[in-house]
Write a protein that holds these residues in place. Structure first.
Motif, PDB file in Angstrom:
ATOM      1  N   SER A  51      46.836  76.716 -31.726  1.00 36.53           N
ATOM      2  CA  SER A  51      47.927  76.735 -32.492  1.00 36.53           C
ATOM      3  C   SER A  51      48.225  78.484 -32.995  1.00 36.53           C
ATOM      4  N   ASN A  52      47.309  78.879 -33.680  1.00 38.53           N
ATOM      5  CA  ASN A  52      47.334  80.261 -34.030  1.00 38.53           C
ATOM      6  C   ASN A  52      47.178  81.024 -32.615  1.00 38.53           C
ATOM      7  N   ALA A  53      47.984  81.948 -32.538  1.00 36.53           N
ATOM      8  CA  ALA A  53      48.355  82.751 -31.267  1.00 36.53           C
ATOM      9  C   ALA A  53      47.201  83.285 -31.037  1.00 36.53           C
ATOM     10  N   ALA A  54      46.279  83.826 -31.832  1.00 34.68           N
ATOM     11  CA  ALA A  54      45.189  84.727 -31.774  1.00 34.68           C
ATOM     12  C   ALA A  54      43.962  83.901 -31.330  1.00 34.68           C
ATOM     13  N   ASP A  55      43.779  82.626 -31.545  1.00 34.93           N
ATOM     14  CA  ASP A  55      42.798  81.851 -31.510  1.00 34.93           C
ATOM     15  C   ASP A  55      42.774  81.081 -30.101  1.00 34.93           C
ATOM     16  N   ARG A  56      41.677  81.411 -29.491  1.00 31.96           N
ATOM     17  CA  ARG A  56      41.396  80.726 -27.852  1.00 31.96           C
ATOM     18  C   ARG A  56      39.964  80.291 -28.092  1.00 31.96           C
ATOM     19  N   THR A  57      39.671  79.268 -27.226  1.00 32.05           N
ATOM     20  CA  THR A  57      38.281  78.617 -26.863  1.00 32.05           C
ATOM     21  C   THR A  57      38.248  78.503 -25.471  1.00 32.05           C
ATOM     22  N   THR A  58      37.168  78.325 -24.993  1.00 30.55           N
ATOM     23  CA  THR A  58      37.027  77.782 -23.682  1.00 30.55           C
ATOM     24  C   THR A  58      36.172  76.383 -23.533  1.00 30.55           C
ATOM     25  N   VAL A  59      36.783  75.670 -22.727  1.00 29.46           N
ATOM     26  CA  VAL A  59      35.984  74.218 -22.512  1.00 29.46           C
ATOM     27  C   VAL A  59      35.756  74.148 -20.879  1.00 29.46           C
ATOM     28  N   PRO A  60      34.908  73.061 -20.791  1.00 22.53           N
ATOM     29  CA  PRO A  60      34.512  72.851 -19.160  1.00 22.53           C
ATOM     30  C   PRO A  60      35.806  72.443 -18.354  1.00 22.53           C
ATOM     31  N   LEU A  61      36.217  73.465 -17.425  1.00 25.71           N
ATOM     32  CA  LEU A  61      37.213  72.883 -16.604  1.00 25.71           C
ATOM     33  C   LEU A  61      37.325  71.523 -16.072  1.00 25.71           C
ATOM     34  N   MET A  62      36.169  70.854 -15.743  1.00 22.11           N
ATOM     35  CA  MET A  62      36.074  69.655 -15.179  1.00 22.11           C
ATOM     36  C   MET A  62      36.626  68.668 -16.249  1.00 22.11           C
ATOM     37  N   TYR A  63      36.531  69.010 -17.604  1.00 17.77           N
ATOM     38  CA  TYR A  63      37.160  68.014 -18.678  1.00 17.77           C
ATOM     39  C   TYR A  63      38.607  68.420 -18.504  1.00 17.77           C
ATOM     40  N   VAL A  64      39.053  69.523 -18.456  1.00 15.81           N
ATOM     41  CA  VAL A  64      40.724  69.714 -18.328  1.00 15.81           C
ATOM     42  C   VAL A  64      41.393  68.996 -17.171  1.00 15.81           C
ATOM     43  N   VAL A  65      40.583  68.952 -16.109  1.00 16.36           N
ATOM     44  CA  VAL A  65      41.079  68.253 -14.944  1.00 16.36           C
ATOM     45  C   VAL A  65      40.930  66.697 -14.976  1.00 16.36           C
ATOM     46  N   THR A  66      39.926  66.328 -15.359  1.00 16.63           N
ATOM     47  CA  THR A  66      39.563  64.857 -15.774  1.00 16.63           C
ATOM     48  C   THR A  66      40.869  64.352 -16.599  1.00 16.63           C
ATOM     49  N   TYR A  67      40.893  65.161 -17.661  1.00 17.81           N
ATOM     50  CA  TYR A  67      41.782  64.702 -18.978  1.00 17.81           C
ATOM     51  C   TYR A  67      43.094  64.705 -18.402  1.00 17.81           C
ATOM     52  N   CYS A  68      43.828  65.772 -17.645  1.00 21.14           N
ATOM     53  CA  CYS A  68      45.234  65.516 -17.073  1.00 21.14           C
ATOM     54  C   CYS A  68      45.306  64.464 -16.166  1.00 21.14           C
ATOM     55  N   GLU A  69      44.327  64.224 -15.087  1.00 23.85           N
ATOM     56  CA  GLU A  69      44.521  63.178 -14.046  1.00 23.85           C
ATOM     57  C   GLU A  69      44.483  61.983 -14.551  1.00 23.85           C
ATOM     58  N   GLU A  70      43.746  61.809 -15.783  1.00 21.29           N
ATOM     59  CA  GLU A  70      43.737  60.352 -16.607  1.00 21.29           C
ATOM     60  C   GLU A  70      45.324  60.253 -16.996  1.00 21.29           C
ATOM     61  N   ILE A  71      45.688  61.140 -17.663  1.00 21.33           N
ATOM     62  CA  ILE A  71      46.853  61.002 -18.375  1.00 21.33           C
ATOM     63  C   ILE A  71      48.090  60.893 -17.611  1.00 21.33           C
ATOM     64  N   ASP A  72      47.703  61.607 -16.295  1.00 27.27           N
ATOM     65  CA  ASP A  72      48.989  61.129 -15.212  1.00 27.27           C
ATOM     66  C   ASP A  72      48.812  59.839 -14.666  1.00 27.27           C
ATOM     67  N   GLU A  73      47.565  59.288 -14.424  1.00 26.60           N
ATOM     68  CA  GLU A  73      47.362  58.053 -13.745  1.00 26.60           C
ATOM     69  C   GLU A  73      47.858  57.067 -14.762  1.00 26.60           C
ATOM     70  N   ALA A  74      47.697  57.432 -16.093  1.00 19.37           N
ATOM     71  CA  ALA A  74      48.119  56.008 -17.066  1.00 19.37           C
ATOM     72  C   ALA A  74      49.751  56.129 -17.046  1.00 19.37           C
ATOM     73  N   LYS A  75      50.280  57.160 -16.825  1.00 17.98           N
ATOM     74  CA  LYS A  75      51.771  57.416 -16.862  1.00 17.98           C
ATOM     75  C   LYS A  75      52.293  56.582 -15.772  1.00 17.98           C
ATOM     76  N   ASN A  76      51.662  56.941 -14.731  1.00 17.61           N
ATOM     77  CA  ASN A  76      52.131  56.209 -13.257  1.00 17.61           C
ATOM     78  C   ASN A  76      51.922  54.768 -13.299  1.00 17.61           C
TER      79      ASN A  76
END
Length: 97
Positions: A51-76
């Protein structure tokens, strides 16, 4: 200058750029940020802008893909369920359609 080649996982993740991701680093502590790109020093990490423009973090890319695909599947799935309910309602009451 040659552009870096994206990995297969990065190609899958590309369509989710600028999506809001929630990530639980430790139990009881969730972080929320926008997926803004890939970590240049590690091909399997995603960068989240917090939320703070200066703050960034890294997370596993596979988590991002899985998270987004699960949300898309739930919406579908929810959309399919709504359509099936409408179809059943029309079949039961054809005069109201």
């Amino acid at each position: 200058m040659a552009e870096l080649q994206l990995t297969g996982l990065q190609k899958r993740a590309e369509k989710y750029l600028n999506r809001v991701i929630e990530f639980q680093k430790i139990p009881g502590e969730k972080i929320r940020g926008n997926f803004i790109g890939f970590d240049k020093s590690s091909a399997d990490r995603a960068i989240l802008q917090l939320s703070n423009a200066a703050d960034r973090t890294t997370v596993p890319l596979m988590y991002v893909v899985t998270y987004c695909e699960e949300i898309d599947e739930a919406k579908n799935e929810a959309a399919r369920d709504r359509n099936q309910e409408k179809d059943r309602a029309i079949a039961q009451n054809p005069s109201k359609s």
